[in-house]
Design an enzyme around this catalytic site. Structure first.
Site, PDB file in Angstrom:
ATOM      1  CG  ASN A 256      -2.178   1.229   1.179  1.00  0.00           C
ATOM      2  OD1 ASN A 256      -1.958   1.941   0.531  1.00  0.00           O
ATOM      3  ND2 ASN A 256      -3.160   0.255   1.116  1.00  0.00           N
TER       4      ASN A 256
ATOM      5  CG  HIS B 136     -10.008  -4.591  -1.291  1.00  0.00           C
ATOM      6  ND1 HIS B 136      -9.267  -4.134   0.284  1.00  0.00           N
ATOM      7  CD2 HIS B 136      -8.819  -3.186  -1.297  1.00  0.00           C
ATOM      8  CE1 HIS B 136      -8.401  -3.919   0.562  1.00  0.00           C
ATOM      9  NE2 HIS B 136      -8.180  -2.926  -0.426  1.00  0.00           N
TER      10      HIS B 136
ATOM     11  CE  LYS C 252      -7.327  -6.521  -2.034  1.00  0.00           C
ATOM     12  NZ  LYS C 252      -6.338  -6.449  -3.264  1.00  0.00           N
TER      13      LYS C 252
END
Length: 263
Positions: free
Chosen positions: A127, A157, A161
């Protein structure tokens, strides 16, 4: 001026990264790669107008990187692609910014070996958001003082994903485990599942959620929640470009966003 190349240039993250490169005063786009839209202008997908940089077939990665004299390659694609392309880039002497998640420990070992062998620089992070990396730091400190509490991580998410749990959730778990000298991870719970001294990790997938991460430290009479919510993928793209600008001035080696941000 730093010469940047981007993998997955037509995708959601790749196009945002290109958009942010065009806003940089220290970096210019010299190459863009994908598996489709070959020959089209990379600016079309980043909605920044014609850049004069055509989408190249990723199969030509080595040739194009050498021809364009790329300094850094930014990769937010998929584990199966990164494990192939990262060693090629390293072999060309190109520095790496890797934001791909779902990479196994075995795949990471191969990538890291290529980086070391070729004496290049790399930032590898699940991230690239500044806020998330501060979140990790806060979680690490909280774990030291709340070691006896039950610890749970919940991440959410969008429904496209591919990997679960997220790389960010796993990194949060690793941060806690490192602070506490090692913890077992339990992924979800089903049936008769008495709680031990583990870290529980849970994944939610739905709609267009950009990325939510919550760490819970739960005691018998109180609960501490540390939460990060991403509202836009722009935060990841901005962080990746920041890392790319930073990495080119460093010694060869493997770095994290902690290093980039000085955390």
């Amino acid at each position: 001026m730093i010469n940047a190349a981007v993998l997955g240039a037509c995708g959601r993250m790749g196009s945002l990264i290109i958009e942010n490169i065009t806003c940089s005063t220290d970096m210019q786009l010299v190459a863009a790669f994908d598996i489709g839209n070959i020959g089209k202008d990379a600016g079309e997908f980043a909605h920044v107008g014609n850049l004069g940089i055509q989408i190249s077939d990723v199969k030509d990665l080595e040739t194009v990187l050498k021809k364009t004299q790329a300094d850094v390659l930014i990769d937010f694609t998929a584990a199966g692609a990164t494990i192939v392309n990262a060693p090629i880039a390293a072999g060309c002497g190109v520095n790496l910014i890797i934001g791909t998640t779902g990479i196994t420990s075995e795949q990471r070992a191969v990538i890291e070996e290529a980086i070391r062998k070729n004496q290049v620089r790399a930032v590898i992070s699940p991230n690239y958001s500044v806020g998330v990396n501060v979140f990790f730091k806060i979680v690490r400190e909280a774990a030291k003082y709340l070691a006896d509490y039950d610890i749970e991580i919940i991440e959410a998410h969008h429904n496209q994903k591919k990997d679960a749990p997220s790389g960010t959730a796993l990194r949060a778990a690793d941060v806690i485990s490192e602070a506490l000298g090692g913890k077992e991870y339990v992924y979800g719970r089903e049936g008769i599942a008495p709680r031990g001294k583990e870290i529980g990790i849970h994944a939610v997938r739905g709609g267009d959620i950009t990325g939510d991460h919550t760490v819970l430290f739960v005691g018998n009479s109180e609960r501490v929640e540390i939460h990060h919510m991403a509202h836009s993928r722009q935060i990841f793209a901005k962080g990746a470009v920041r890392a790319a600008e930073w990495i080119c001035g460093q010694e060869p080696g493997i770095y994290s966003m902690d290093d980039v941000l000085g955390l």
